[in-house]
Design an enzyme around this catalytic site. Structure first.
Site, PDB file in Angstrom:
ATOM      1  N   ILE A 117      -9.793   7.807   6.972  1.00  0.00           N
ATOM      2  CA  ILE A 117     -11.067   8.303   6.755  1.00  0.00           C
ATOM      3  C   ILE A 117     -12.112   7.068   7.150  1.00  0.00           C
ATOM      4  O   ILE A 117     -11.672   6.140   6.977  1.00  0.00           O
ATOM      5  CB  ILE A 117     -11.159   8.747   5.523  1.00  0.00           C
ATOM      6  CG1 ILE A 117     -10.041   9.770   4.692  1.00  0.00           C
ATOM      7  CG2 ILE A 117     -12.565   9.267   5.128  1.00  0.00           C
ATOM      8  CD1 ILE A 117     -10.044  11.170   5.725  1.00  0.00           C
ATOM      9  N   LYS A 133       0.961   4.121  -2.842  1.00  0.00           N
ATOM     10  CA  LYS A 133       0.606   5.421  -2.747  1.00  0.00           C
ATOM     11  C   LYS A 133       1.538   6.306  -3.102  1.00  0.00           C
ATOM     12  O   LYS A 133       1.653   7.354  -3.374  1.00  0.00           O
ATOM     13  CB  LYS A 133       0.074   5.544  -1.366  1.00  0.00           C
ATOM     14  CG  LYS A 133      -1.328   4.664  -1.091  1.00  0.00           C
ATOM     15  CD  LYS A 133      -2.542   5.144  -2.152  1.00  0.00           C
ATOM     16  CE  LYS A 133      -3.615   4.421  -1.956  1.00  0.00           C
ATOM     17  NZ  LYS A 133      -4.621   4.814  -2.725  1.00  0.00           N
ATOM     18  N   TYR A 171       0.826  -1.311  -0.100  1.00  0.00           N
ATOM     19  CA  TYR A 171      -0.131   0.090   0.148  1.00  0.00           C
ATOM     20  C   TYR A 171       0.948   1.357   0.012  1.00  0.00           C
ATOM     21  O   TYR A 171       0.730   2.138  -0.815  1.00  0.00           O
ATOM     22  CB  TYR A 171      -0.936  -0.026   1.272  1.00  0.00           C
ATOM     23  CG  TYR A 171      -2.007   1.114   1.266  1.00  0.00           C
ATOM     24  CD1 TYR A 171      -3.211   0.947   0.706  1.00  0.00           C
ATOM     25  CD2 TYR A 171      -1.766   2.264   1.778  1.00  0.00           C
ATOM     26  CE1 TYR A 171      -4.424   1.782   0.611  1.00  0.00           C
ATOM     27  CE2 TYR A 171      -2.725   3.148   1.863  1.00  0.00           C
ATOM     28  CZ  TYR A 171      -3.802   3.025   1.198  1.00  0.00           C
ATOM     29  OH  TYR A 171      -4.767   3.844   1.257  1.00  0.00           O
TER      30      TYR A 171
HETATM   31  P1  NAP Z   1     -13.810   1.941   0.219  1.00  0.00           P
HETATM   32  O1  NAP Z   1     -14.977   2.512   1.208  1.00  0.00           O
HETATM   33  O2  NAP Z   1     -13.711   0.460   0.301  1.00  0.00           O
HETATM   34  O3  NAP Z   1     -14.212   2.267  -1.304  1.00  0.00           O
HETATM   35  C1  NAP Z   1     -13.456   1.773  -2.373  1.00  0.00           C
HETATM   36  C2  NAP Z   1     -14.319   1.585  -3.556  1.00  0.00           C
HETATM   37  O4  NAP Z   1     -13.295   1.015  -4.539  1.00  0.00           O
HETATM   38  C3  NAP Z   1     -15.147   0.061  -3.109  1.00  0.00           C
HETATM   39  O5  NAP Z   1     -16.480   0.076  -3.504  1.00  0.00           O
HETATM   40  C4  NAP Z   1     -14.531  -1.161  -3.628  1.00  0.00           C
HETATM   41  O6  NAP Z   1     -15.310  -2.073  -3.968  1.00  0.00           O
HETATM   42  C5  NAP Z   1     -13.910  -0.293  -5.131  1.00  0.00           C
HETATM   43  N1  NAP Z   1     -12.684  -1.186  -5.404  1.00  0.00           N
HETATM   44  C6  NAP Z   1     -11.950  -2.044  -5.073  1.00  0.00           C
HETATM   45  N2  NAP Z   1     -11.118  -2.407  -6.039  1.00  0.00           N
HETATM   46  C7  NAP Z   1     -11.384  -2.069  -7.221  1.00  0.00           C
HETATM   47  C8  NAP Z   1     -11.064  -2.170  -8.587  1.00  0.00           C
HETATM   48  N3  NAP Z   1     -10.102  -3.088  -8.926  1.00  0.00           N
HETATM   49  N4  NAP Z   1     -11.964  -1.671  -9.724  1.00  0.00           N
HETATM   50  C9  NAP Z   1     -12.776  -0.887  -9.029  1.00  0.00           C
HETATM   51  N5  NAP Z   1     -13.126  -0.496  -7.972  1.00  0.00           N
HETATM   52  C10 NAP Z   1     -12.743  -1.217  -7.055  1.00  0.00           C
HETATM   53  O7  NAP Z   1     -12.464   2.916   0.444  1.00  0.00           O
HETATM   54  P2  NAP Z   1     -12.344   4.368   0.597  1.00  0.00           P
HETATM   55  O8  NAP Z   1     -11.691   4.555   1.971  1.00  0.00           O
HETATM   56  O9  NAP Z   1     -13.506   5.234   0.041  1.00  0.00           O
HETATM   57  O10 NAP Z   1     -10.931   4.553  -0.353  1.00  0.00           O
HETATM   58  C11 NAP Z   1     -11.076   5.268  -1.291  1.00  0.00           C
HETATM   59  C12 NAP Z   1      -9.458   5.385  -2.003  1.00  0.00           C
HETATM   60  O11 NAP Z   1      -9.007   6.522  -0.924  1.00  0.00           O
HETATM   61  C13 NAP Z   1      -8.422   4.448  -2.156  1.00  0.00           C
HETATM   62  O12 NAP Z   1      -7.657   4.574  -3.043  1.00  0.00           O
HETATM   63  C14 NAP Z   1      -7.900   4.506  -0.687  1.00  0.00           C
HETATM   64  O13 NAP Z   1      -6.572   3.795  -0.596  1.00  0.00           O
HETATM   65  C15 NAP Z   1      -7.810   5.735  -0.333  1.00  0.00           C
HETATM   66  N6  NAP Z   1      -7.536   6.016   0.779  1.00  0.00           N
HETATM   67  C16 NAP Z   1      -8.338   5.817   2.018  1.00  0.00           C
HETATM   68  C17 NAP Z   1      -8.020   6.187   3.330  1.00  0.00           C
HETATM   69  C18 NAP Z   1      -9.078   5.686   4.541  1.00  0.00           C
HETATM   70  O14 NAP Z   1      -8.631   5.775   5.700  1.00  0.00           O
HETATM   71  N7  NAP Z   1     -10.304   5.361   4.066  1.00  0.00           N
HETATM   72  C19 NAP Z   1      -6.752   6.882   3.672  1.00  0.00           C
HETATM   73  C20 NAP Z   1      -6.294   7.270   2.529  1.00  0.00           C
HETATM   74  C21 NAP Z   1      -6.455   6.858   1.124  1.00  0.00           C
HETATM   75  P3  NAP Z   1     -15.101  -3.311  -2.917  1.00  0.00           P
HETATM   76  O15 NAP Z   1     -15.810  -2.992  -1.690  1.00  0.00           O
HETATM   77  O16 NAP Z   1     -16.143  -4.241  -3.784  1.00  0.00           O
HETATM   78  O17 NAP Z   1     -13.846  -3.786  -2.771  1.00  0.00           O
END
Ligand code: NAP
Length: 250
Positions: free
Chosen positions: A189, A160, A156
């Site tokens: 988040i 990133k 990860y």
């Molecule tokens: P989330 O709630 O899990 O949403 C991510 C979405 O992407 C889910 O619907 C997931 O589907 C989908 N996904 C996974 N693999 C995929 C693929 N190969 N193609 C298309 N869609 C796919 O996560 P989030 O927290 O909103 O994260 C969104 C972004 O922010 C990510 O890049 C994450 O790394 C980044 N981020 C998050 C945080 C945090 O703390 N939440 C912090 C820093 C950065 P499934 O649920 O079916 O897997």
């Protein structure tokens, strides 16, 4: 006049969390929104939320680790709305947790495929399409782990960090062609990415890693994504911005 009136925006991973919040805010601000995800149920729910608020959106299933899915996604956006101006490469996964020596190789491959190669494959087809439709911008969702690391998230963290470099390279390459490219580094988040795998006690401990002593909200990331996508950010490209409650200031 709304901030994103007449714009067409494509958002990956928009069936949940941060992507959903960005999709809903963009639609509220006038954009026609292409909601994409591998999760059809979540993606369709996001579309329903947008339609309920009077916005315009449709869902296309795409796995961002596949080049052909990105191609399909861009083509469908143009077919439906006649253009593409904004792309948010947001889809991401957490992957396994283990130090490098114990990290499962298939886990490494999957995290790099979705979180890093997926961003490259996206921009590879999005940017030529954006240029063809008069210019616009791309936002890539990195993380605080695009700048620092944890001991048990090598894939990860590497992905990133890579997203920030990739963003800079693309920004420089297209700076004179009316395409801006920026990245966002959220702190932790409160989304299903965390709640699916972590118990409340762990979430509480993670919250306290931030000077603001809380987790962020997806809507707080969306507000920055709105500003960067808008013409108000017209001289901003190649930059990385945090929404992290002070995490990286420590
Ligand atoms: P989330 O709630 O899990 O949403 C991510 C979405 O992407 C889910 O619907 C997931 O589907 C989908 N996904 C996974 N693999 C995929 C693929 N190969 N193609 C298309 N869609 C796919 O996560 P989030 O927290 O909103 O994260 C969104 C972004 O922010 C990510 O890049 C994450 O790394 C980044 N981020 C998050 C945080 C945090 O703390 N939440 C912090 C820093 C950065 P499934 O649920 O079916 O897997």
């Amino acid at each position: 006049m709304k901030v994103l009136d007449k714009k067409v925006a494509l958002i990956t991973g928009a069936g949940s969390g941060i992507g959903r919040a960005i999709a809903c805010l963009y639609a509220l601000e006038g954009a026609k929104v292409v909601v994409s995800d591998i999760d059809e149920k979540g993606g369709n729910e996001t579309v329903q939320l947008i339609l309920k608020d009077g916005g315009d959106a449709f869902f296309i299933r795409a796995d961002t680790s596949k080049a052909s899915d990105h191609q399909k996604l861009v083509e469908a956006s143009i077919q439906k709305y006649g253009a593409l101006h904004i792309a948010v490469n947001n889809a991401g996964i957490g992957g396994p947790l283990a130090p490098v020596g114990e990290y499962p190789i298939p886990g490494w491959d999957q995290v790099i495929a979705v979180n890093l190669t997926g961003v490259f494959l996206g921009m590879h087809v999005q940017i030529p399409a954006i240029i063809k439709h008069g210019g616009g911008n791309v936002i890539n969702i990195s993380s605080i782990l695009g700048k620092v690391a944890t001991a048990t998230s090598p894939a990860y963290t590497a992905a990133k960090h890579g997203v920030i470099g990739l963003t800079e390279s693309a920004a420089i390459a297209y700076a004179t062609q009316n395409v801006r490219v920026n990245s966002i580094g959220p702190g932790y988040i409160l989304t299903p990415l965390l709640t699916k795998t972590l118990d409340p006690a762990t979430l509480g401990a993670i919250a306290n890693l931030h000077p603001m002593a809380r987790l962020g909200k997806a809507s707080e990331v969306a507000e920055l994504a709105l500003f960067l996508a808008s013409d108000k950010a017209s001289f901003i490209t190649g930059s990385y911005f945090n929404v992290d409650g002070g995490y990286l200031a420590q």
